[in-house]
Design a protein around this motif. Structure first.
Motif, PDB file in Angstrom:
ATOM      1  N   ARG A  22       6.345  -3.293   5.764  1.00 40.59           N
ATOM      2  CA  ARG A  22       5.310  -4.057   5.062  1.00 40.59           C
ATOM      3  C   ARG A  22       5.716  -4.377   3.626  1.00 40.59           C
ATOM      4  NH1 ARG A  22      -0.239  -1.135   5.137  1.00 40.59           N
ATOM      5  NH2 ARG A  22      -0.768  -2.992   3.922  1.00 40.59           N
ATOM      6  N   VAL A  23       6.293  -3.393   2.938  1.00 45.45           N
ATOM      7  CA  VAL A  23       6.716  -3.614   1.555  1.00 45.45           C
ATOM      8  C   VAL A  23       7.819  -4.671   1.504  1.00 45.45           C
ATOM      9  CG1 VAL A  23       7.847  -2.565  -0.452  1.00 45.45           C
ATOM     10  CG2 VAL A  23       6.025  -1.321   0.744  1.00 45.45           C
ATOM     11  N   SER A  24       8.790  -4.563   2.395  1.00 45.07           N
ATOM     12  CA  SER A  24       9.891  -5.527   2.424  1.00 45.07           C
ATOM     13  C   SER A  24       9.391  -6.933   2.746  1.00 45.07           C
ATOM     14  CB  SER A  24      10.951  -5.095   3.445  1.00 45.07           C
ATOM     15  OG  SER A  24      11.550  -3.872   3.046  1.00 45.07           O
ATOM     16  N   ALA A  25       8.447  -7.024   3.688  1.00 45.83           N
ATOM     17  CA  ALA A  25       7.897  -8.331   4.052  1.00 45.83           C
ATOM     18  C   ALA A  25       7.115  -8.930   2.891  1.00 45.83           C
ATOM     19  CB  ALA A  25       6.993  -8.195   5.275  1.00 45.83           C
ATOM     20  N   ILE A  56       3.338  -1.679 -13.318  1.00 43.17           N
ATOM     21  CA  ILE A  56       2.023  -2.087 -12.810  1.00 43.17           C
ATOM     22  C   ILE A  56       1.790  -1.272 -11.540  1.00 43.17           C
ATOM     23  CG2 ILE A  56       0.574  -3.954 -11.942  1.00 43.17           C
ATOM     24  CD1 ILE A  56       2.304  -5.924 -13.473  1.00 43.17           C
ATOM     25  N   SER A  57       0.943  -0.259 -11.647  1.00 43.54           N
ATOM     26  CA  SER A  57       0.626   0.599 -10.508  1.00 43.54           C
ATOM     27  C   SER A  57      -0.598   0.023  -9.807  1.00 43.54           C
ATOM     28  CB  SER A  57       0.351   2.031 -10.985  1.00 43.54           C
ATOM     29  OG  SER A  57      -0.142   2.838  -9.936  1.00 43.54           O
ATOM     30  N   ALA A  58      -0.362  -0.629  -8.673  1.00 38.45           N
ATOM     31  CA  ALA A  58      -1.461  -1.288  -7.951  1.00 38.45           C
ATOM     32  C   ALA A  58      -1.065  -1.424  -6.494  1.00 38.45           C
ATOM     33  CB  ALA A  58      -1.743  -2.666  -8.544  1.00 38.45           C
ATOM     34  N   GLY A  59      -2.063  -1.262  -5.631  1.00 30.33           N
ATOM     35  CA  GLY A  59      -1.818  -1.405  -4.200  1.00 30.33           C
ATOM     36  C   GLY A  59      -1.769  -0.063  -3.503  1.00 30.33           C
ATOM     37  N   MET A  60      -2.570   0.035  -2.427  1.00 33.33           N
ATOM     38  CA  MET A  60      -2.598   1.233  -1.601  1.00 33.33           C
ATOM     39  C   MET A  60      -2.403   0.808  -0.146  1.00 33.33           C
ATOM     40  SD  MET A  60      -5.464   3.542  -3.612  1.00 33.33           S
ATOM     41  CE  MET A  60      -6.813   2.401  -3.433  1.00 33.33           C
ATOM     42  N   SER A  61      -2.708   1.688   0.776  1.00 33.31           N
ATOM     43  CA  SER A  61      -2.426   1.408   2.182  1.00 33.31           C
ATOM     44  C   SER A  61      -3.010   0.084   2.658  1.00 33.31           C
ATOM     45  CB  SER A  61      -2.964   2.538   3.069  1.00 33.31           C
ATOM     46  OG  SER A  61      -2.242   3.734   2.857  1.00 33.31           O
ATOM     47  N   GLY A  62      -4.248  -0.222   2.225  1.00 38.82           N
ATOM     48  CA  GLY A  62      -4.920  -1.403   2.750  1.00 38.82           C
ATOM     49  C   GLY A  62      -4.624  -2.705   2.042  1.00 38.82           C
ATOM     50  N   ASP A  63      -4.091  -2.629   0.805  1.00 39.75           N
ATOM     51  CA  ASP A  63      -3.946  -3.873   0.041  1.00 39.75           C
ATOM     52  C   ASP A  63      -2.610  -3.999  -0.688  1.00 39.75           C
ATOM     53  OD1 ASP A  63      -4.246  -2.056  -2.053  1.00 39.75           O
ATOM     54  OD2 ASP A  63      -6.304  -2.639  -2.504  1.00 39.75           O
ATOM     55  N   LEU A  64      -1.620  -3.230  -0.259  1.00 38.82           N
ATOM     56  CA  LEU A  64      -0.342  -3.269  -0.978  1.00 38.82           C
ATOM     57  C   LEU A  64       0.308  -4.645  -0.934  1.00 38.82           C
ATOM     58  CD1 LEU A  64       2.356  -3.112   1.140  1.00 38.82           C
ATOM     59  CD2 LEU A  64       1.440  -0.821   1.477  1.00 38.82           C
ATOM     60  N   ASP A  65       0.057  -5.406   0.141  1.00 36.54           N
ATOM     61  CA  ASP A  65       0.641  -6.743   0.265  1.00 36.54           C
ATOM     62  C   ASP A  65       0.141  -7.656  -0.864  1.00 36.54           C
ATOM     63  OD1 ASP A  65      -0.553  -5.491   2.845  1.00 36.54           O
ATOM     64  OD2 ASP A  65       1.345  -6.381   3.528  1.00 36.54           O
ATOM     65  N   HIS A  66      -1.178  -7.600  -1.115  1.00 37.58           N
ATOM     66  CA  HIS A  66      -1.761  -8.408  -2.200  1.00 37.58           C
ATOM     67  C   HIS A  66      -1.196  -7.977  -3.549  1.00 37.58           C
ATOM     68  CE1 HIS A  66      -4.866 -10.329   0.301  1.00 37.58           C
ATOM     69  NE2 HIS A  66      -5.006  -9.159   0.898  1.00 37.58           N
ATOM     70  N   ALA A  67      -1.060  -6.656  -3.735  1.00 45.17           N
ATOM     71  CA  ALA A  67      -0.596  -6.141  -5.020  1.00 45.17           C
ATOM     72  C   ALA A  67       0.843  -6.581  -5.308  1.00 45.17           C
ATOM     73  CB  ALA A  67      -0.698  -4.619  -5.029  1.00 45.17           C
ATOM     74  N   ILE A  68       1.697  -6.498  -4.294  1.00 38.63           N
ATOM     75  CA  ILE A  68       3.100  -6.901  -4.486  1.00 38.63           C
ATOM     76  C   ILE A  68       3.189  -8.392  -4.784  1.00 38.63           C
ATOM     77  CG2 ILE A  68       5.310  -7.182  -3.292  1.00 38.63           C
ATOM     78  CD1 ILE A  68       4.708  -4.451  -1.925  1.00 38.63           C
ATOM     79  N   ALA A  69       2.343  -9.190  -4.127  1.00 39.81           N
ATOM     80  CA  ALA A  69       2.329 -10.632  -4.378  1.00 39.81           C
ATOM     81  C   ALA A  69       1.948 -10.941  -5.816  1.00 39.81           C
ATOM     82  CB  ALA A  69       1.359 -11.323  -3.427  1.00 39.81           C
ATOM     83  N   ARG A  70       1.177 -10.037  -6.442  1.00 37.28           N
ATOM     84  CA  ARG A  70       0.705 -10.259  -7.805  1.00 37.28           C
ATOM     85  C   ARG A  70       1.452  -9.414  -8.846  1.00 37.28           C
ATOM     86  NH1 ARG A  70      -1.787 -15.031  -8.612  1.00 37.28           N
ATOM     87  NH2 ARG A  70      -3.341 -15.458  -6.992  1.00 37.28           N
ATOM     88  N   GLY A  71       2.628  -8.929  -8.490  1.00 37.44           N
ATOM     89  CA  GLY A  71       3.487  -8.321  -9.496  1.00 37.44           C
ATOM     90  C   GLY A  71       3.502  -6.817  -9.590  1.00 37.44           C
ATOM     91  N   SER A  72       2.827  -6.121  -8.686  1.00 34.71           N
ATOM     92  CA  SER A  72       2.861  -4.663  -8.725  1.00 34.71           C
ATOM     93  C   SER A  72       4.298  -4.160  -8.688  1.00 34.71           C
ATOM     94  CB  SER A  72       2.086  -4.080  -7.531  1.00 34.71           C
ATOM     95  OG  SER A  72       2.247  -2.675  -7.471  1.00 34.71           O
ATOM     96  N   THR A  73       4.572  -3.116  -9.457  1.00 34.00           N
ATOM     97  CA  THR A  73       5.900  -2.498  -9.426  1.00 34.00           C
ATOM     98  C   THR A  73       5.858  -1.116  -8.768  1.00 34.00           C
ATOM     99  OG1 THR A  73       5.680  -1.385 -11.578  1.00 34.00           O
ATOM    100  CG2 THR A  73       6.489  -3.662 -11.591  1.00 34.00           C
ATOM    101  N   LEU A  74       4.651  -0.648  -8.460  1.00 30.40           N
ATOM    102  CA  LEU A  74       4.496   0.687  -7.882  1.00 30.40           C
ATOM    103  C   LEU A  74       3.285   0.690  -6.964  1.00 30.40           C
ATOM    104  CD1 LEU A  74       4.718   4.007  -9.897  1.00 30.40           C
ATOM    105  CD2 LEU A  74       2.843   3.588  -8.308  1.00 30.40           C
ATOM    106  N   VAL A  75       3.481   1.078  -5.706  1.00 26.46           N
ATOM    107  CA  VAL A  75       2.358   1.156  -4.765  1.00 26.46           C
ATOM    108  C   VAL A  75       2.135   2.616  -4.391  1.00 26.46           C
ATOM    109  CG1 VAL A  75       2.603  -1.178  -3.857  1.00 26.46           C
ATOM    110  CG2 VAL A  75       3.898   0.669  -2.788  1.00 26.46           C
ATOM    111  N   ARG A  76       0.863   2.976  -4.221  1.00 24.02           N
ATOM    112  CA  ARG A  76       0.454   4.359  -3.962  1.00 24.02           C
ATOM    113  C   ARG A  76      -0.083   4.436  -2.527  1.00 24.02           C
ATOM    114  NH1 ARG A  76      -2.334   2.271  -8.243  1.00 24.02           N
ATOM    115  NH2 ARG A  76      -4.317   2.554  -7.167  1.00 24.02           N
ATOM    116  N   VAL A  77       0.708   5.018  -1.635  1.00 28.14           N
ATOM    117  CA  VAL A  77       0.383   4.955  -0.213  1.00 28.14           C
ATOM    118  C   VAL A  77       0.235   6.350   0.378  1.00 28.14           C
ATOM    119  CG1 VAL A  77       1.096   4.081   2.043  1.00 28.14           C
ATOM    120  CG2 VAL A  77       1.624   2.764  -0.026  1.00 28.14           C
ATOM    121  N   GLY A  78      -0.905   6.594   1.015  1.00 26.02           N
ATOM    122  CA  GLY A  78      -1.136   7.878   1.657  1.00 26.02           C
ATOM    123  C   GLY A  78      -1.382   7.743   3.140  1.00 26.02           C
TER     124      GLY A  78
END
Length: 236
Positions: A22-25, A202-224
């Motif tokens: 998902r992150v790579s995509a 930019i710490s943004a994006g979790m399991s449900g919305d990491l795709d949106h966060a990466i599209a908007r410039g997040s540099t760190l996603v928090r996934v559990g």
């Protein structure tokens, strides 16, 4: 019958593979390189044995949000080459404990907390990277400083001995549009970097919305959950 430890490793490996996909995509869709994103595995309510499995699978960043659970777990895994992230709300009286193991604190949302973390970092001889948590719904009740207060709090962190201003963190508002929320965070980050060019996280994006966060410039996603499965209630 399969060894429970082997079964758990297989389960976590499958979760990690799917998260990586998902992150790579999301990176490919946004025209970004995979190395721009740090994956933090949020292991709250999960045992230290899961942290060890994640480390074996190549995960280097681990996040926790409860000090009473995080402290003993970090101590148990002290032999592992991990970066520990504290992603939950912090009472000022927990600052000493959190500073003892956390390399990055994502939830700095008020001057008093920055002051407490600074004092304890100096006492412990540590430098702790701090992210300013922003309340994207302008409601600090869920944690975070309102956007209008970001610049002043960032200045406080940047000027505090023992602390390093790393950037910003936010959680998408409940029921809101995550794309819009993360676009706002990206703009706030850009504004902050005018005065603090080193504050690039930019710490943004979790399991449900990491795709949106990466599209908007997040540099760190928090996934559990997507990594480790549904959580069990925390028991003291």
């Amino acid at each position: 019958m399969k060894n429970p430890n082997t079964a758990r490793r297989d389960e976590i490996a499958a979760g990690l593979a799917e998260v990586e996909r998902r992150v790579s995509a999301a990176c490919a869709a946004a025209g970004r390189a995979r190395h721009e994103i740090t994956l933090v595995a949020v292991t709250k309510t999960y045992p230290a044995s899961d942290v060890r499995i994640l480390a074996e699978l190549g995960v280097a960043d681990v996040g926790e949000n409860r000090d009473q659970e995080a402290g003993p777990k970090a101590l148990d895994c002290a032999d592992l080459p991990l970066t520990w992230h504290f992603v939950g709300q912090i009472q000022t009286n927990k600052a000493r404990s959190v500073v003892s193991y956390a390399d990055v604190v994502h939830s700095v949302d008020r001057p008093r907390l920055a002051e407490a973390l600074s004092r304890e970092a100096v006492r412990a001889g540590r430098r702790v990277t701090c992210l300013v948590q922003v309340a994207l719904d302008d409601d600090p009740a869920r944690g975070g400083v309102v956007p209008a207060g970001l610049a002043a709090l960032a200045e406080t962190v940047a000027a505090s001995e023992g602390l390093v201003l790393g950037g910003v963190m936010a959680v998408a508002p409940l029921g809101g549009d995550p794309d819009r929320a993360f676009a706002r965070l990206a703009q706030l980050s850009s504004d902050l970097r005018v005065d603090h060019p080193e504050a690039t996280v930019i710490s943004a994006g979790m399991s449900g919305d990491l795709d949106h966060a990466i599209a908007r410039g997040s540099t760190l996603v928090r996934v559990g959950t997507a990594l480790l499965g549904r959580r069990k209630p925390f028991v003291r």
